[in-house]
Motif scaffolding. Sequence first.
Motif, PDB file in Angstrom:
ATOM      1  N   LEU A 112       0.813  -1.106   0.026  1.00 25.95           N
ATOM      2  CA  LEU A 112      -0.044   0.036  -0.038  1.00 25.95           C
ATOM      3  C   LEU A 112       0.983   1.178   0.161  1.00 25.95           C
ATOM      4  CD1 LEU A 112      -2.703   1.547   0.182  1.00 25.95           C
ATOM      5  CD2 LEU A 112      -2.612   1.151   2.742  1.00 25.95           C
ATOM      6  N   GLY A 113       0.776   1.890  -1.364  1.00 26.21           N
ATOM      7  CA  GLY A 113       1.711   3.204  -1.356  1.00 26.21           C
ATOM      8  C   GLY A 113       2.791   2.894  -2.377  1.00 26.21           C
ATOM      9  N   CYS A 114       2.809   3.319  -3.660  1.00 25.88           N
ATOM     10  CA  CYS A 114       3.592   3.027  -4.494  1.00 25.88           C
ATOM     11  C   CYS A 114       4.413   4.276  -4.892  1.00 25.88           C
ATOM     12  CB  CYS A 114       3.013   2.376  -5.929  1.00 25.88           C
ATOM     13  SG  CYS A 114       1.964   0.986  -5.281  1.00 25.88           S
ATOM     14  N   GLY A 115       4.887   4.909  -3.851  1.00 24.07           N
ATOM     15  CA  GLY A 115       5.834   6.063  -4.081  1.00 24.07           C
ATOM     16  C   GLY A 115       7.191   5.489  -4.134  1.00 24.07           C
ATOM     17  N   TYR A 116       8.327   6.381  -3.802  1.00 19.97           N
ATOM     18  CA  TYR A 116       9.714   5.963  -3.946  1.00 19.97           C
ATOM     19  C   TYR A 116       9.999   4.652  -3.183  1.00 19.97           C
ATOM     20  CZ  TYR A 116      14.649   5.945  -3.034  1.00 19.97           C
ATOM     21  OH  TYR A 116      16.074   5.736  -2.687  1.00 19.97           O
ATOM     22  N   TRP A 117       9.797   4.850  -1.848  1.00 22.68           N
ATOM     23  CA  TRP A 117      10.066   3.515  -1.187  1.00 22.68           C
ATOM     24  C   TRP A 117       9.129   2.444  -1.130  1.00 22.68           C
ATOM     25  CZ3 TRP A 117      14.373   2.247   0.151  1.00 22.68           C
ATOM     26  CH2 TRP A 117      15.063   1.352   1.221  1.00 22.68           C
ATOM     27  N   GLY A 118       7.930   2.645  -1.366  1.00 24.10           N
ATOM     28  CA  GLY A 118       6.907   1.602  -1.778  1.00 24.10           C
ATOM     29  C   GLY A 118       7.306   0.836  -3.057  1.00 24.10           C
ATOM     30  N   ALA A 119       7.928   1.519  -4.318  1.00 27.50           N
ATOM     31  CA  ALA A 119       8.287   1.008  -5.227  1.00 27.50           C
ATOM     32  C   ALA A 119       9.409  -0.017  -5.104  1.00 27.50           C
ATOM     33  CB  ALA A 119       8.755   1.956  -6.354  1.00 27.50           C
ATOM     34  N   ASN A 120      10.458   0.332  -3.989  1.00 27.10           N
ATOM     35  CA  ASN A 120      11.403  -0.633  -3.721  1.00 27.10           C
ATOM     36  C   ASN A 120      10.864  -1.975  -2.962  1.00 27.10           C
ATOM     37  OD1 ASN A 120      13.549   1.183  -4.586  1.00 27.10           O
ATOM     38  ND2 ASN A 120      13.648   2.054  -2.571  1.00 27.10           N
ATOM     39  N   HIS A 121       9.903  -1.785  -2.200  1.00 24.87           N
ATOM     40  CA  HIS A 121       9.090  -2.859  -1.797  1.00 24.87           C
ATOM     41  C   HIS A 121       8.448  -3.829  -2.898  1.00 24.87           C
ATOM     42  CE1 HIS A 121       9.443  -2.497   2.889  1.00 24.87           C
ATOM     43  NE2 HIS A 121       9.075  -1.135   2.714  1.00 24.87           N
ATOM     44  N   VAL A 122       7.869  -3.071  -3.530  1.00 29.21           N
ATOM     45  CA  VAL A 122       7.367  -3.818  -4.623  1.00 29.21           C
ATOM     46  C   VAL A 122       8.018  -4.703  -5.283  1.00 29.21           C
ATOM     47  CG1 VAL A 122       5.932  -3.542  -6.939  1.00 29.21           C
ATOM     48  CG2 VAL A 122       5.388  -2.157  -5.038  1.00 29.21           C
ATOM     49  N   ARG A 123       9.296  -3.954  -5.818  1.00 25.30           N
ATOM     50  CA  ARG A 123      10.150  -4.984  -6.634  1.00 25.30           C
ATOM     51  C   ARG A 123      11.021  -6.261  -6.039  1.00 25.30           C
ATOM     52  NH1 ARG A 123      11.399   0.447  -8.679  1.00 25.30           N
ATOM     53  NH2 ARG A 123      12.772   0.770  -6.945  1.00 25.30           N
ATOM     54  N   THR A 124      11.352  -5.724  -4.322  1.00 25.68           N
ATOM     55  CA  THR A 124      11.847  -6.878  -3.730  1.00 25.68           C
ATOM     56  C   THR A 124      10.880  -7.987  -3.355  1.00 25.68           C
ATOM     57  OG1 THR A 124      13.260  -5.164  -2.765  1.00 25.68           O
ATOM     58  CG2 THR A 124      13.097  -7.250  -1.558  1.00 25.68           C
ATOM     59  N   LEU A 125       9.587  -7.781  -3.119  1.00 21.05           N
ATOM     60  CA  LEU A 125       8.624  -8.697  -2.744  1.00 21.05           C
ATOM     61  C   LEU A 125       8.436  -9.509  -4.013  1.00 21.05           C
ATOM     62  CD1 LEU A 125       6.219  -6.529  -0.737  1.00 21.05           C
ATOM     63  CD2 LEU A 125       7.646  -8.578  -0.003  1.00 21.05           C
ATOM     64  N   LYS A 126       8.254  -8.895  -5.143  1.00 14.57           N
ATOM     65  CA  LYS A 126       8.438  -9.590  -6.596  1.00 14.57           C
ATOM     66  C   LYS A 126       9.366 -10.614  -6.641  1.00 14.57           C
ATOM     67  CE  LYS A 126       6.983 -10.497 -10.732  1.00 14.57           C
ATOM     68  NZ  LYS A 126       5.534 -11.166 -11.009  1.00 14.57           N
ATOM     69  N   GLY A 127      10.481 -10.227  -6.427  1.00 14.15           N
ATOM     70  CA  GLY A 127      11.976 -10.848  -6.681  1.00 14.15           C
ATOM     71  C   GLY A 127      11.923 -12.183  -5.747  1.00 14.15           C
ATOM     72  N   LEU A 128      11.157 -11.941  -4.378  1.00 20.33           N
ATOM     73  CA  LEU A 128      10.907 -12.969  -3.444  1.00 20.33           C
ATOM     74  C   LEU A 128       9.639 -13.870  -3.733  1.00 20.33           C
ATOM     75  CD1 LEU A 128      11.530 -10.975  -0.029  1.00 20.33           C
ATOM     76  CD2 LEU A 128      13.048 -12.677  -0.976  1.00 20.33           C
ATOM     77  N   GLY A 129       9.095 -13.535  -4.715  1.00 18.97           N
ATOM     78  CA  GLY A 129       7.948 -14.447  -5.342  1.00 18.97           C
ATOM     79  C   GLY A 129       6.553 -14.400  -4.339  1.00 18.97           C
ATOM     80  N   VAL A 130       6.390 -13.286  -3.751  1.00 20.71           N
ATOM     81  CA  VAL A 130       5.300 -12.968  -2.585  1.00 20.71           C
ATOM     82  C   VAL A 130       4.364 -12.091  -3.076  1.00 20.71           C
ATOM     83  CG1 VAL A 130       6.329 -14.648  -0.882  1.00 20.71           C
ATOM     84  CG2 VAL A 130       6.645 -12.096  -0.865  1.00 20.71           C
ATOM     85  N   LEU A 131       4.758 -11.234  -4.015  1.00 18.28           N
ATOM     86  CA  LEU A 131       3.933 -10.109  -4.406  1.00 18.28           C
ATOM     87  C   LEU A 131       2.621 -10.316  -4.979  1.00 18.28           C
ATOM     88  CD1 LEU A 131       3.766  -6.989  -4.693  1.00 18.28           C
ATOM     89  CD2 LEU A 131       4.685  -7.034  -6.865  1.00 18.28           C
ATOM     90  N   HIS A 132       1.318 -10.201  -4.327  1.00 21.78           N
ATOM     91  CA  HIS A 132       0.380 -10.165  -4.850  1.00 21.78           C
ATOM     92  C   HIS A 132      -0.700  -9.295  -5.416  1.00 21.78           C
ATOM     93  CE1 HIS A 132      -3.476 -12.617  -4.964  1.00 21.78           C
ATOM     94  NE2 HIS A 132      -4.158 -11.886  -4.582  1.00 21.78           N
ATOM     95  N   ALA A 133      -0.343  -8.064  -4.768  1.00 19.48           N
ATOM     96  CA  ALA A 133      -1.179  -6.973  -5.218  1.00 19.48           C
ATOM     97  C   ALA A 133      -0.408  -5.478  -4.861  1.00 19.48           C
ATOM     98  CB  ALA A 133      -2.626  -7.078  -4.437  1.00 19.48           C
TER      99      ALA A 133
END
Length: 318
Positions: A9-30
């Motif tokens: 929740l929150g796709c700004g600068y730091w949120g975008a880093n979370h998105v990319r990292t969670l995607k790499g860990l295979g757990v990004l759902h939404a």
Amino acid sequence: MTKPRIAVLGCGYWGANHVRTLKGLGVLHAVSDANAARAEGFGVEHDCLAIDPCELFRRDDVDAVVMALPPQFHAENAIRAVEGGKDVLVEKPIALTVADAQRAVDTAARHGRIFMTGHVLRFHPAFERLKELIEAGELGEVKYIHSHRLGLGKFHTENDALWDLAPHDLSMILAITGQAPCEVRGEGAAVLDRLSDFAHLHMLFPSGLRSHLFASRLNPYRERRLTVVGTKAMAVFDDVEQWERKLAFYRHEIWQDSGQWLATTNEPTYIPVEGGMPLTRELQHFLHCIETREAPRTSGEEGVSVLRILTGGTVMHS
């Protein structure tokens, strides 16, 4: 075991880093953001759902939420998330007041949900190694800690230099001391606008240990340095240095002769540090806590403790 399904929740600068990292860990759902177009863009880019914030906490297909919002929105959304059965990782600061932060943390506890604070430097391999050295007695008794976090830019509309930069170092200092300060004095200076661009904090702990923190967002060079002074040795965690020089260990000898204090100085020994991205390690720890139900290393209570320092000291502004 099925991997947790995580939403950001929150796709700004730091949120975008979370998105990319969670995607790499295979757990990004939404992903979710008040700006629907931004969320849709991230959803397409990372092949995940884009969910309206109003719907996010009602979704049965979301197990946990990582929040990277302006801090004034963290507490209310964390409460909505845990009441909806979600575990949460909330970026620092977790609220703007101690009361709001405590209410969110208490709500998570009542609902049996994980509440983790995003103090990412607690997961830096160099800091973890430093803490091991301290706990093993290699520095002797820790007497003084000082930290400098300086740079240029990142001017937020609500956060001054103290609130934006200091939580990183406060979380590390609290981890080393294992106690809250009994006295906090501070001074801030607003140069560009109404918010402080420089900040100093001085802390005294019940054990007698003292600590000093300097944060600035108007500095011509970057400095990310934490120095720990013990009775047997000193250590410096310098995150600007290359990996092989991030953790320096200084063995010293100080003694008194004829009423005068004398010291021998030694060249530093650089402690080997395992490589690894702190954010990845932090999110891996969050996943571990979700799966095992263990309390996070950076708990919600730690986030509250940092807020108590930020809000409870006698801070003068000029």
